[in-house]
Motif scaffolding. Structure first.
Motif, PDB file in Angstrom:
ATOM      1  N   THR A   1      -3.647 -23.685   3.242  1.00  0.00           N
ATOM      2  CA  THR A   1      -2.437 -23.985   2.482  1.00  0.00           C
ATOM      3  C   THR A   1      -1.685 -22.692   2.250  1.00  0.00           C
ATOM      4  O   THR A   1      -2.286 -21.628   2.126  1.00  0.00           O
ATOM      5  CB  THR A   1      -2.749 -24.649   1.128  1.00  0.00           C
ATOM      6  OG1 THR A   1      -1.510 -25.014   0.493  1.00  0.00           O
ATOM      7  CG2 THR A   1      -3.500 -23.711   0.189  1.00  0.00           C
ATOM      8  N   ASN A   2      -0.356 -22.788   2.211  1.00  0.00           N
ATOM      9  CA  ASN A   2       0.458 -21.651   1.785  1.00  0.00           C
ATOM     10  C   ASN A   2       1.029 -21.886   0.398  1.00  0.00           C
ATOM     11  O   ASN A   2       1.784 -21.065  -0.108  1.00  0.00           O
ATOM     12  CB  ASN A   2       1.601 -21.395   2.771  1.00  0.00           C
ATOM     13  CG  ASN A   2       2.248 -20.034   2.552  1.00  0.00           C
ATOM     14  OD1 ASN A   2       1.582 -19.012   2.558  1.00  0.00           O
ATOM     15  ND2 ASN A   2       3.560 -20.021   2.325  1.00  0.00           N
TER      16      ASN A   2
ATOM     17  N   ARG B   1      -0.760 -15.844  -1.091  1.00  0.00           N
ATOM     18  CA  ARG B   1      -0.090 -16.591  -0.014  1.00  0.00           C
ATOM     19  C   ARG B   1       1.012 -15.707   0.540  1.00  0.00           C
ATOM     20  O   ARG B   1       1.205 -14.588   0.082  1.00  0.00           O
ATOM     21  CB  ARG B   1       0.469 -17.924  -0.531  1.00  0.00           C
ATOM     22  CG  ARG B   1       1.139 -17.855  -1.906  1.00  0.00           C
ATOM     23  CD  ARG B   1       2.626 -17.701  -1.853  1.00  0.00           C
ATOM     24  NE  ARG B   1       3.246 -17.671  -3.178  1.00  0.00           N
ATOM     25  CZ  ARG B   1       4.341 -17.002  -3.453  1.00  0.00           C
ATOM     26  NH1 ARG B   1       4.935 -16.265  -2.527  1.00  0.00           N
ATOM     27  NH2 ARG B   1       4.872 -17.013  -4.658  1.00  0.00           N
ATOM     28  N   ALA B   2       1.730 -16.192   1.519  1.00  0.00           N
ATOM     29  CA  ALA B   2       2.799 -15.396   2.121  1.00  0.00           C
ATOM     30  C   ALA B   2       3.981 -15.275   1.171  1.00  0.00           C
ATOM     31  O   ALA B   2       4.247 -16.177   0.361  1.00  0.00           O
ATOM     32  CB  ALA B   2       3.245 -16.026   3.438  1.00  0.00           C
ATOM     33  N   ILE B   3       4.702 -14.171   1.260  1.00  0.00           N
ATOM     34  CA  ILE B   3       5.946 -14.017   0.517  1.00  0.00           C
ATOM     35  C   ILE B   3       6.894 -15.142   0.933  1.00  0.00           C
ATOM     36  O   ILE B   3       6.885 -15.589   2.076  1.00  0.00           O
ATOM     37  CB  ILE B   3       6.562 -12.630   0.779  1.00  0.00           C
ATOM     38  CG1 ILE B   3       7.791 -12.402  -0.107  1.00  0.00           C
ATOM     39  CG2 ILE B   3       6.885 -12.437   2.249  1.00  0.00           C
ATOM     40  CD1 ILE B   3       8.345 -10.990  -0.020  1.00  0.00           C
ATOM     41  N   GLY B   4       7.693 -15.633  -0.012  1.00  0.00           N
ATOM     42  CA  GLY B   4       8.542 -16.787   0.258  1.00  0.00           C
ATOM     43  C   GLY B   4      10.014 -16.450   0.359  1.00  0.00           C
ATOM     44  O   GLY B   4      10.406 -15.303   0.603  1.00  0.00           O
ATOM     45  N   ASP B   5      10.836 -17.469   0.149  1.00  0.00           N
ATOM     46  CA  ASP B   5      12.299 -17.350   0.185  1.00  0.00           C
ATOM     47  C   ASP B   5      12.774 -16.701   1.478  1.00  0.00           C
ATOM     48  O   ASP B   5      13.682 -15.866   1.490  1.00  0.00           O
ATOM     49  CB  ASP B   5      12.813 -16.583  -1.037  1.00  0.00           C
ATOM     50  CG  ASP B   5      12.587 -17.361  -2.331  1.00  0.00           C
ATOM     51  OD1 ASP B   5      12.744 -18.590  -2.308  1.00  0.00           O
ATOM     52  OD2 ASP B   5      12.241 -16.730  -3.348  1.00  0.00           O
ATOM     53  N   GLN B   6      12.128 -17.091   2.594  1.00  0.00           N
ATOM     54  CA  GLN B   6      12.456 -16.689   3.967  1.00  0.00           C
ATOM     55  C   GLN B   6      12.106 -15.236   4.288  1.00  0.00           C
ATOM     56  O   GLN B   6      12.311 -14.781   5.418  1.00  0.00           O
ATOM     57  CB  GLN B   6      13.927 -16.954   4.283  1.00  0.00           C
ATOM     58  CG  GLN B   6      14.297 -18.427   4.137  1.00  0.00           C
ATOM     59  CD  GLN B   6      15.668 -18.761   4.672  1.00  0.00           C
ATOM     60  OE1 GLN B   6      16.237 -18.041   5.473  1.00  0.00           O
ATOM     61  NE2 GLN B   6      16.202 -19.892   4.232  1.00  0.00           N
ATOM     62  N   CYS B   7      11.530 -14.491   3.332  1.00  0.00           N
ATOM     63  CA  CYS B   7      11.136 -13.111   3.615  1.00  0.00           C
ATOM     64  C   CYS B   7      10.004 -13.051   4.633  1.00  0.00           C
ATOM     65  O   CYS B   7       9.938 -12.112   5.433  1.00  0.00           O
ATOM     66  CB  CYS B   7      10.712 -12.411   2.328  1.00  0.00           C
ATOM     67  SG  CYS B   7      12.056 -12.066   1.189  1.00  0.00           S
ATOM     68  N   ASP B   8       9.106 -14.036   4.610  1.00  0.00           N
ATOM     69  CA  ASP B   8       8.009 -14.040   5.583  1.00  0.00           C
ATOM     70  C   ASP B   8       8.538 -14.265   7.002  1.00  0.00           C
ATOM     71  O   ASP B   8       8.049 -13.663   7.968  1.00  0.00           O
ATOM     72  CB  ASP B   8       6.957 -15.084   5.230  1.00  0.00           C
ATOM     73  CG  ASP B   8       7.549 -16.454   4.908  1.00  0.00           C
ATOM     74  OD1 ASP B   8       8.793 -16.590   4.842  1.00  0.00           O
ATOM     75  OD2 ASP B   8       6.770 -17.398   4.707  1.00  0.00           O
ATOM     76  N   LEU B   9       9.558 -15.108   7.130  1.00  0.00           N
ATOM     77  CA  LEU B   9      10.154 -15.361   8.444  1.00  0.00           C
ATOM     78  C   LEU B   9      10.806 -14.091   8.991  1.00  0.00           C
ATOM     79  O   LEU B   9      10.675 -13.758  10.179  1.00  0.00           O
ATOM     80  CB  LEU B   9      11.185 -16.485   8.345  1.00  0.00           C
ATOM     81  CG  LEU B   9      10.666 -17.824   7.793  1.00  0.00           C
ATOM     82  CD1 LEU B   9      11.828 -18.771   7.560  1.00  0.00           C
ATOM     83  CD2 LEU B   9       9.647 -18.442   8.735  1.00  0.00           C
ATOM     84  N   VAL B  10      11.515 -13.373   8.128  1.00  0.00           N
ATOM     85  CA  VAL B  10      12.167 -12.136   8.546  1.00  0.00           C
ATOM     86  C   VAL B  10      11.140 -11.058   8.850  1.00  0.00           C
ATOM     87  O   VAL B  10      11.281 -10.295   9.811  1.00  0.00           O
ATOM     88  CB  VAL B  10      13.155 -11.658   7.458  1.00  0.00           C
ATOM     89  CG1 VAL B  10      13.663 -10.259   7.756  1.00  0.00           C
ATOM     90  CG2 VAL B  10      14.320 -12.616   7.352  1.00  0.00           C
ATOM     91  N   LEU B  11      10.081 -10.993   8.043  1.00  0.00           N
ATOM     92  CA  LEU B  11       9.047  -9.990   8.257  1.00  0.00           C
ATOM     93  C   LEU B  11       8.401 -10.168   9.629  1.00  0.00           C
ATOM     94  O   LEU B  11       8.189  -9.192  10.363  1.00  0.00           O
ATOM     95  CB  LEU B  11       7.999 -10.079   7.154  1.00  0.00           C
ATOM     96  CG  LEU B  11       6.991  -8.931   7.054  1.00  0.00           C
ATOM     97  CD1 LEU B  11       7.698  -7.609   6.790  1.00  0.00           C
ATOM     98  CD2 LEU B  11       5.973  -9.221   5.957  1.00  0.00           C
TER      99      LEU B  11
END
Length: 415
Positions: free
Chosen positions: A78-79, A292-302
């Motif tokens: 789970t994230n 969990r992974a950083i959210g608010d699209q920061c994980d996608l950019v990272l």
């Protein structure tokens, strides 16, 4: 396991599962929302073979029972910030790789996090531990207003005002507020309890200073530092993230080593983790640990900037695969995440559409987060985000200039 659909799952983890050739059973208490979110994407192979199953995912016993009915899985993941302990317990039950459920619980429970770090300090440690940077860090003053305990009991509290009150298991800065004195503390606790009946609250020292994050990924053997962000917040008394800048690699010292030492003290080291801390001179003082992974699209950019299959790596750890000693991540990328905030309640009358442009080495990707015509109250959390502007490149000056030009050229109108 998931509650509501999120960008991290929709754009990150499910496509990664498809690329790994995995079939996914998604346990959720909001099946209709997930059916709507993935209905179209499942037709173009962006998503894996996906079975959405209703389940009370907050109850670990229900989760274990539902999984057992289908047979032993290859991994439980789970994230969700709210479901880490349940997922860890389920993984342990089936003998699968996963996070230590105790670490998941003590990071989610902010009062227990403070107790755990205090217990791991010099008084409880053997002399050899004194060389570890965490042991020389000042403890953060805190106390707990337990479920069933009346806010009035805090009236005589000898707190270091101003201080912060927050829900013990809260997320996204919801109901996190700075209070100036004992009267305001009691009033704010009553106000929060009106929205969250019976909720346990934490009162803690206000950590003033530059806010940073540390993003880590581990397999229980190796712990990689993925990077970190510098975060700018709205003015007090609330704490809303307005923008984030990626910190240049390598991560700044001695703060990174101090944060890693405190994560070790908490038992954190498996899978992905997002830690927030404040810099005070040469000290790193933890705000919270989100396992969990950083959210608010920061994980996608990272993932994009590092140039690595980040979401696949995260899933592979839960499948029991070791991480490489070197992830092969790029270090020259820069990003600015700019969140456009509503400043009042009302209906969004006009706003720019989604767009992607590239100029002078800067890529601007604007994503609306609220539709034109939607009406919302003012939450004073990230639920007030109207849109997010992702600006990426290799030159921070050009990135900042491009963001300023974009914001000056567009309007968001609330009536």
């Amino acid at each position: 396991m998931a509650l509501n659909p999120t960008d991290s799952v929709t754009e990150g983890f499910l496509p990664a599962a498809a690329r790994l050739g995995l079939a996914v059973t998604l346990l959720t208490d909001q099946p209709e929302a997930h059916e709507r979110a993935y209905g179209n994407g499942r037709q173009d192979h962006a998503f894996p073979a996906l079975d959405i199953v209703p389940c009370d995912v907050r109850d670990f016993a229900e989760v274990i029972g539902r999984i057992a009915a289908d047979g032993r899985p290859d991994a439980v993941f789970t994230n969700s910030d709210h479901l880490q302990t349940q997922a860890a317990l389920a993984a342990e039950y089936f003998g699968l790789p996963g996070k230590d459920w105790r670490a998941a619980l003590r990071t989610k429970n902010k009062a227990e996090l403070r107790r755990a770090l205090a217990a791991a300090g010099p008084d409880a440690a053997d002399p050899l531990r004194s060389a570890d940077p965490v042991w020389s860090a000042d403890p953060v003053w805190s106390t707990e207003l337990a479920t069933g305990q009346e806010p009035a009991t805090l009236a005589g509290l000898d707190a270091p005002y101003p201080c912060v009150v927050k829900p013990r298991e809260g997320v996204a800065s919801e109901d996190v507020v700075l209070v100036a004195d004992a009267d305001e503390l009691v009033w704010r606790c009553v106000e929060i309890r009106a929205r969250r009946p019976g909720a346990a609250l934490v009162v803690e020292e206000f950590l003033d200073g530059e806010l940073r994050t540390l993003e880590t990924l581990g397999d229980g053997r190796t712990l990689h530092v993925l990077g970190g962000f510098r975060t700018e917040l709205s003015p007090p008394p609330h704490f809303i993230e307005e923008r984030l800048h990626l910190l240049p690699a390598p991560p700044p010292q001695p703060h990174t080593d101090q944060v890693l030492a405190q994560l070790r003290a908490l038992g954190v080291g498996f899978g992905v983790c997002h830690t927030e801390y404040v810099v005070q001179g040469d000290r790193a003082r933890l705000i919270e640990v989100n396992y969990r992974a950083i959210g608010d699209q920061c994980d996608l950019v990272l993932a994009e900037l590092l140039g690595i299959p980040l979401f696949e790596y995260i899933l592979r750890t839960h499948l029991g695969e070791p991480l490489p000693d070197d992830l092969g991540a790029r270090t020259d990328g820069r990003v600015r995440m700019e969140y456009v905030l509503a400043d009042r309640a009302g209906r969004l009358a006009s706003a720019p559409p989604a767009s992607v442009t590239e100029r002078d080495g800067v890529r601007l990707d604007y994503r609306p987060l609220r539709g034109v015509g939607e009406e919302h109250p003012l939450h004073r959390t990230n639920r007030d985000f109207l849109g997010v502007l992702r600006a990426t490149g290799t030159d921070q000056g050009r990135i900042d200039a491009a963001v300023a030009q974009y914001l000056a050229a567009h309007r968001w109108e609330i009536v």
